[in-house]
Design a protein around this motif. Structure first.
Motif, PDB file in Angstrom:
ATOM      1  N   MET A 137     -24.810  24.839 -44.723  1.00 23.17           N
ATOM      2  CA  MET A 137     -24.302  23.566 -44.193  1.00 23.17           C
ATOM      3  C   MET A 137     -23.453  23.814 -42.959  1.00 23.17           C
ATOM      4  O   MET A 137     -22.950  24.912 -42.752  1.00 23.17           O
ATOM      5  CB  MET A 137     -23.421  22.877 -45.242  1.00 23.17           C
ATOM      6  N   ARG A 138     -23.258  22.774 -42.161  1.00 18.61           N
ATOM      7  CA  ARG A 138     -22.301  22.857 -41.067  1.00 18.61           C
ATOM      8  C   ARG A 138     -20.904  22.591 -41.636  1.00 18.61           C
ATOM      9  O   ARG A 138     -20.760  21.916 -42.663  1.00 18.61           O
ATOM     10  CB  ARG A 138     -22.659  21.861 -39.968  1.00 18.61           C
ATOM     11  N   THR A 139     -19.916  23.134 -40.955  1.00 18.65           N
ATOM     12  CA  THR A 139     -18.563  23.060 -41.507  1.00 18.65           C
ATOM     13  C   THR A 139     -17.561  22.579 -40.462  1.00 18.65           C
ATOM     14  O   THR A 139     -17.677  22.900 -39.283  1.00 18.65           O
ATOM     15  CB  THR A 139     -18.112  24.435 -42.014  1.00 18.65           C
ATOM     16  N   ILE A 140     -16.586  21.815 -40.950  1.00 17.87           N
ATOM     17  CA  ILE A 140     -15.462  21.391 -40.111  1.00 17.87           C
ATOM     18  C   ILE A 140     -14.192  21.775 -40.848  1.00 17.87           C
ATOM     19  O   ILE A 140     -14.036  21.458 -42.039  1.00 17.87           O
ATOM     20  CB  ILE A 140     -15.488  19.878 -39.871  1.00 17.87           C
ATOM     21  N   GLN A 141     -13.318  22.465 -40.140  1.00 15.05           N
ATOM     22  CA  GLN A 141     -12.029  22.803 -40.742  1.00 15.05           C
ATOM     23  C   GLN A 141     -10.985  21.812 -40.247  1.00 15.05           C
ATOM     24  O   GLN A 141     -10.804  21.634 -39.048  1.00 15.05           O
ATOM     25  CB  GLN A 141     -11.630  24.231 -40.398  1.00 15.05           C
ATOM     26  N   ILE A 142     -10.340  21.169 -41.211  1.00 18.60           N
ATOM     27  CA  ILE A 142      -9.306  20.189 -40.901  1.00 18.60           C
ATOM     28  C   ILE A 142      -7.968  20.903 -40.905  1.00 18.60           C
ATOM     29  O   ILE A 142      -7.624  21.593 -41.873  1.00 18.60           O
ATOM     30  CB  ILE A 142      -9.361  19.027 -41.911  1.00 18.60           C
ATOM     31  N   LYS A 174     -14.451  27.151 -55.519  1.00 16.43           N
ATOM     32  CA  LYS A 174     -14.770  27.471 -54.128  1.00 16.43           C
ATOM     33  C   LYS A 174     -14.131  28.808 -53.743  1.00 16.43           C
ATOM     34  O   LYS A 174     -12.994  29.044 -54.126  1.00 16.43           O
ATOM     35  CB  LYS A 174     -14.234  26.377 -53.180  1.00 16.43           C
ATOM     36  N   PRO A 175     -14.781  29.686 -53.036  1.00 18.08           N
ATOM     37  CA  PRO A 175     -16.041  29.450 -52.312  1.00 18.08           C
ATOM     38  C   PRO A 175     -17.311  29.540 -53.152  1.00 18.08           C
ATOM     39  O   PRO A 175     -18.396  29.558 -52.581  1.00 18.08           O
ATOM     40  CB  PRO A 175     -16.014  30.539 -51.236  1.00 18.08           C
ATOM     41  N   GLY A 176     -17.213  29.568 -54.444  1.00 16.45           N
ATOM     42  CA  GLY A 176     -18.411  29.523 -55.291  1.00 16.45           C
ATOM     43  C   GLY A 176     -19.194  28.243 -55.009  1.00 16.45           C
ATOM     44  O   GLY A 176     -18.615  27.200 -54.730  1.00 16.45           O
ATOM     45  N   LYS A 214     -20.821  27.163 -45.634  1.00 12.98           N
ATOM     46  CA  LYS A 214     -21.692  28.105 -44.904  1.00 12.98           C
ATOM     47  C   LYS A 214     -22.668  28.814 -45.828  1.00 12.98           C
ATOM     48  O   LYS A 214     -23.814  29.057 -45.466  1.00 12.98           O
ATOM     49  CB  LYS A 214     -20.836  29.158 -44.199  1.00 12.98           C
ATOM     50  N   ALA A 215     -22.194  29.168 -46.996  1.00  9.48           N
ATOM     51  CA  ALA A 215     -23.043  29.891 -47.947  1.00  9.48           C
ATOM     52  C   ALA A 215     -24.279  29.082 -48.323  1.00  9.48           C
ATOM     53  O   ALA A 215     -25.306  29.647 -48.710  1.00  9.48           O
ATOM     54  CB  ALA A 215     -22.240  30.243 -49.195  1.00  9.48           C
TER      55      ALA A 215
END
Ligand SMILES: [Mg+2]
Ligand SMILES: [Zn+2]
Length: 196
Positions: A159-164, A121-123, A155-156
């Motif tokens: 998708m939607r993203t949530i940062q914990i 990641k972020p790959g 994001k790449a």
């Protein structure tokens, strides 16, 4: 156009999301656990994952584990920790459709796992594999993780993203803009399923 409904999924980072990172006195940083004795799972993981399963999300874990490549720990230790998690979730009725672990590191010292790869990641190699294999609709998928690389990865793929939030994440977070923030995996699951 078969009209067949595609699946939705939540992709989960592991360290800092499912289990706490562990302090390493050698590097003076919080890192992925290296010993089974140091491995613990956050108590709210089961109810969070059950909530997502109840809403028909497939579940995937996507984790970078470069410590063997860096010469910090035997690969067997890393695999033993993976087994603790997979057995725990299995015994508790949680279905993870696939665990994706990247063991590479660009600056590693173990030749076999050193250099650039497309799975770290972020790959997005692992996400692409899951989308293809499980017929996922990326727009209906989420990525939840504690680092900017997790947000970037999700994001790449659209998708939607949530940062914990994880107090030990340091400068590995704060530069990306996720769709939402959560204090832990349970809060993230509530956001994803619209239960908050
Ligand atoms: Mg993490
Ligand atoms: Zn890799």
């Amino acid at each position: 156009m078969t009209g067949k409904k595609m699946s939705k999924a939540v992709f989960l980072d592991r360290d800092g999301v499912i289990n706490p990172p562990v302090y390493n006195p050698v590097t003076a940083e919080y890192e992925s656990p290296h010993y089974t004795e140091d491995y613990s799972i956050y108590p709210m993981v089961l109810k969070a994952l059950r909530m997502l399963m109840d809403d028909n999300y497939r579940l995937f874990i996507v984790s970078n584990q470069p410590s063997y490549a860096k010469g910090k720990v035997p690969l067997e230790n890393i695999k033993a920790i993976e087994n603790i998690l997979s057995e725990y979730l299995h015994e508790n009725g949680i279905i993870i459709d696939k665990y994706y672990y990247c063991y590479h590191h660009p600056d590693g010292i173990v030749a076999e796992y050193s250099g650039h790869c497309k799975c770290r990641k972020p790959g997005t190699l692992f996400l692409e594999d899951a989308i293809d294999r499980f017929d996922l609709d990326a727009k209906e998928c989420w990525f939840a993780g504690d680092r900017d690389t997790d947000v970037k990865c999700g994001k790449a793929m659209g998708m939607r993203t949530i940062q914990i939030k994880n107090k030990h994440v340091g400068d590995k977070a704060g530069k990306e803009t996720p769709d939402g923030f959560a204090t832990n995996i349970f809060e993230a699951a509530k956001k994803i399923t619209g239960r908050e």
